[in-house]
Design an enzyme around this catalytic site. Structure first.
Site, PDB file in Angstrom:
ATOM      1  N   ASP A 279       0.693  -1.127   0.119  1.00 27.28           N
ATOM      2  CA  ASP A 279      -0.086  -0.146  -0.017  1.00 27.28           C
ATOM      3  C   ASP A 279       0.673   1.414  -0.130  1.00 27.28           C
ATOM      4  OD1 ASP A 279      -2.482   1.490   0.469  1.00 27.28           O
ATOM      5  OD2 ASP A 279      -1.702   1.791   2.367  1.00 27.28           O
TER       6      ASP A 279
ATOM      7  N   ASP B  79       4.255   0.592   4.084  1.00 29.76           N
ATOM      8  CA  ASP B  79       3.989  -0.564   4.742  1.00 29.76           C
ATOM      9  C   ASP B  79       3.857  -1.737   3.805  1.00 29.76           C
ATOM     10  OD1 ASP B  79       1.739  -0.034   4.013  1.00 29.76           O
ATOM     11  OD2 ASP B  79       0.464  -0.197   5.621  1.00 29.76           O
TER      12      ASP B  79
ATOM     13  N   TYR C 196      -8.532   2.508   6.212  1.00 28.95           N
ATOM     14  CA  TYR C 196      -9.167   3.142   5.179  1.00 28.95           C
ATOM     15  C   TYR C 196     -10.407   2.753   5.466  1.00 28.95           C
ATOM     16  CZ  TYR C 196      -4.551   3.467   2.447  1.00 28.95           C
ATOM     17  OH  TYR C 196      -3.523   3.943   2.319  1.00 28.95           O
TER      18      TYR C 196
ATOM     19  N   GLU D  95       5.183  10.369   4.376  1.00 28.44           N
ATOM     20  CA  GLU D  95       4.939   8.903   3.824  1.00 28.44           C
ATOM     21  C   GLU D  95       4.602   8.889   2.427  1.00 28.44           C
ATOM     22  OE1 GLU D  95       1.980   6.321   5.892  1.00 28.44           O
ATOM     23  OE2 GLU D  95       2.694   4.558   5.136  1.00 28.44           O
TER      24      GLU D  95
END
Ligand SMILES: *[C@@H]1O[C@H](CO)[C@@H](O)[C@H](O)[C@H]1NC(C)=O
Length: 446
Positions: free
Chosen positions: A69, A72, A221, A427
């Site tokens: 994703d 991670d 999510y 990120e």
């Protein structure tokens, strides 16, 4: 001579220009770095190796492949499907942007890496695996995906545990990809379309939010609602099949669900501005095109901006939101709505990310790019060197250059620190790059 060079240097600074084609290539390299499963022999990102070869469904179904994703290693199906839909959308509408970059084949591979996995995950008509890997277990590990040993449970939706948003978004991705492969690989294209139709039917007949059925996804999510995906999926099915009943359904649901764009976002959870621009293009009805114009005009005139002019919608992943707005308004521009104004607005937003704000926010590109992005695999030196939480906590740059990854981005005052621990601003994620890459394709056509 020296004086002349200084002048030329100054001119270059004032009119910074960016190689959008090169950036498309680099963004595609980012998707390669996110690949899970058995890697092919033409893999260019060679510091990545085979991983997660035991990903399986509850009955032993092969669930290898797909994309990790973000920083991670969970395979979250909802943002992954959104990513494939938006990448396909960009390639379908801006094919010359890709061909000018020499990136058509690589774009096909990036899309197929996702759709091959969705075909595996769709194990029967009304059963779809929507996640592999447990968020908590995965996030407590820092190291290479090639070395991970934690349990990676697989989570599914079915008729009694529905997920209309996930199923309809996966249907949209498969339908959009079926158009991508229509001439390049007709039989693959028709397989994709068969699965898309089944998944849309499943989404429509078994109603519910996927994150109520896949509890673990709720922590990462969580879906706001599934209504927008039911409209969105029907539009993509219409585009892929030409079957009028899907368009009728899309318009009927748009009215029935009273979809209203409210937070400025187009992203993995919010599709309304995308729905409106597509329905506007298909029907030419001012009911939709006025909404699109309202959205982009709001973004240009009224949306909060940083001092340097970046659209500011959310703390998390600011640049991804701005890139997505840019892409939607490039779509509006290509539909003939305020074309030149929207194109220059979108270009300004994208150019901010590439260097206009004083630095690059794309790893491995341009001036002073990020090098401490929160991303596990690239942070790890090649095996057998140790990679663990000390690697995470160290101040050193990531061991490998994660070419093409767009980081979260600055705060509302254009401030940004390139530190690994700052996942809000630093990120990277598959969904972050999708609208960005599609906007680059549009800009590369101009
Ligand atoms: C992008 O990569 C391809 C190889 O995959 C190469 O042929 C092409 O020249 C590259 N394009 C740019 C603009 O660098």
């Amino acid at each position: 001579m020296k004086f002349l060079l200084v002048i030329l240097g100054g001119l270059a600074l004032c009119q910074a220009s960016y190689d959008y084609g090169d950036l498309i290539n680099k963004s595609l390299l980012f998707y390669e770095a996110q690949r899970s499963g058995k890697l092919p022999s033409d893999q260019k990102v060679t510091w990545r190796k085979d991983s997660a070869l035991n990903d399986k469904g509850e009955n032993g179904e092969d669930l290898t492949g797909g994309y990790y994703d973000a920083g991670d290693f969970v395979k979250f199906g909802f943002p992954m499907a959104y990513t494939i839909t938006v990448l396909s959308w960009g390639l379908l509408d801006y094919p010359n942007g890709y061909s000018k970059a020499g990136a058509v084949d690589e774009a096909h591979k990036a899309i197929k890496w996702g759709t091959d996995y969705f075909l595996k995950a769709h194990v029967s008509q009304n059963t779809l695996y929507g996640q592999v890997g447990n968020g908590g277990a995965d996030h407590s590990y820092w190291g290479r995906p090639e070395d991970m040993t934690m349990q990676r449970p697989a989570y599914k939706i079915d008729a009694s545990n529905p997920g209309s948003d996930l199923a309809a978004e996966t249907a949209a991705a498969l339908a959009a990809a079926s158009l991508v492969f229509k001439t390049a690989d007709p039989s693959y294209s028709s397989t994709l379309l068969t699965h898309a139709k089944q998944l849309y039917n499943f989404a429509d007949t078994s109603r519910g939010k996927y994150s109520d059925s896949i509890g673990d996804a709720n922590n990462f999510y969580s879906s706001g609602n599934y209504e927008d995906e039911l409209v969105w999926g029907a539009i993509w099915l219409y585009k892929a099949t030409g079957d009028q009943s899907y368009l009728t359904k899309a318009e009927q649901y748009y009215d029935q669900f009273e979809l209203v764009e409210w937070d400025g976002k187009f992203d993995w959870d919010s599709k309304i501005s995308g729905v409106e621009v597509l329905l506007g293009k298909i029907t030419k009805n001012s009911k939709y095109t006025d909404k699109v114009k309202g959205y982009c005009d709001w973004m240009i005139n009224s949306q909060q901006k940083t001092p340097k002019g970046l659209i500011y919608i959310d703390t998390w992943g600011t640049l991804r939101h701005a890139a997505n707005v840019a892409f939607i308004c490039l779509e509006a521009a290509s539909a003939g709505i305020s074309t030149s104004q929207y194109r220059s607005f979108a270009q300004n937003q994208i150019n901010y990310m590439l260097g206009d704000a004083g630095r690059s926010y794309v790893v491995g590109y341009g001036n002073n790019p990020p090098s401490h992005e929160q991303h596990r695999s690239s942070s790890c030196p090649d095996a057998p060197a140790t990679c663990d939480w000390n690697t995470y906590n160290g101040g050193q740059a990531n061991a490998h250059v994660l070419y093409g990854a767009l980081v979260g981005g600055p705060d509302s005052s254009d401030n940004y620190q390139d530190i690994r621990q700052d996942y809000v601003h630093n990120e990277v994620a598959c969904d972050y790059n999708a609208g960005f890459q599609s906007a680059l394709a549009a800009l590369n056509e101009l």
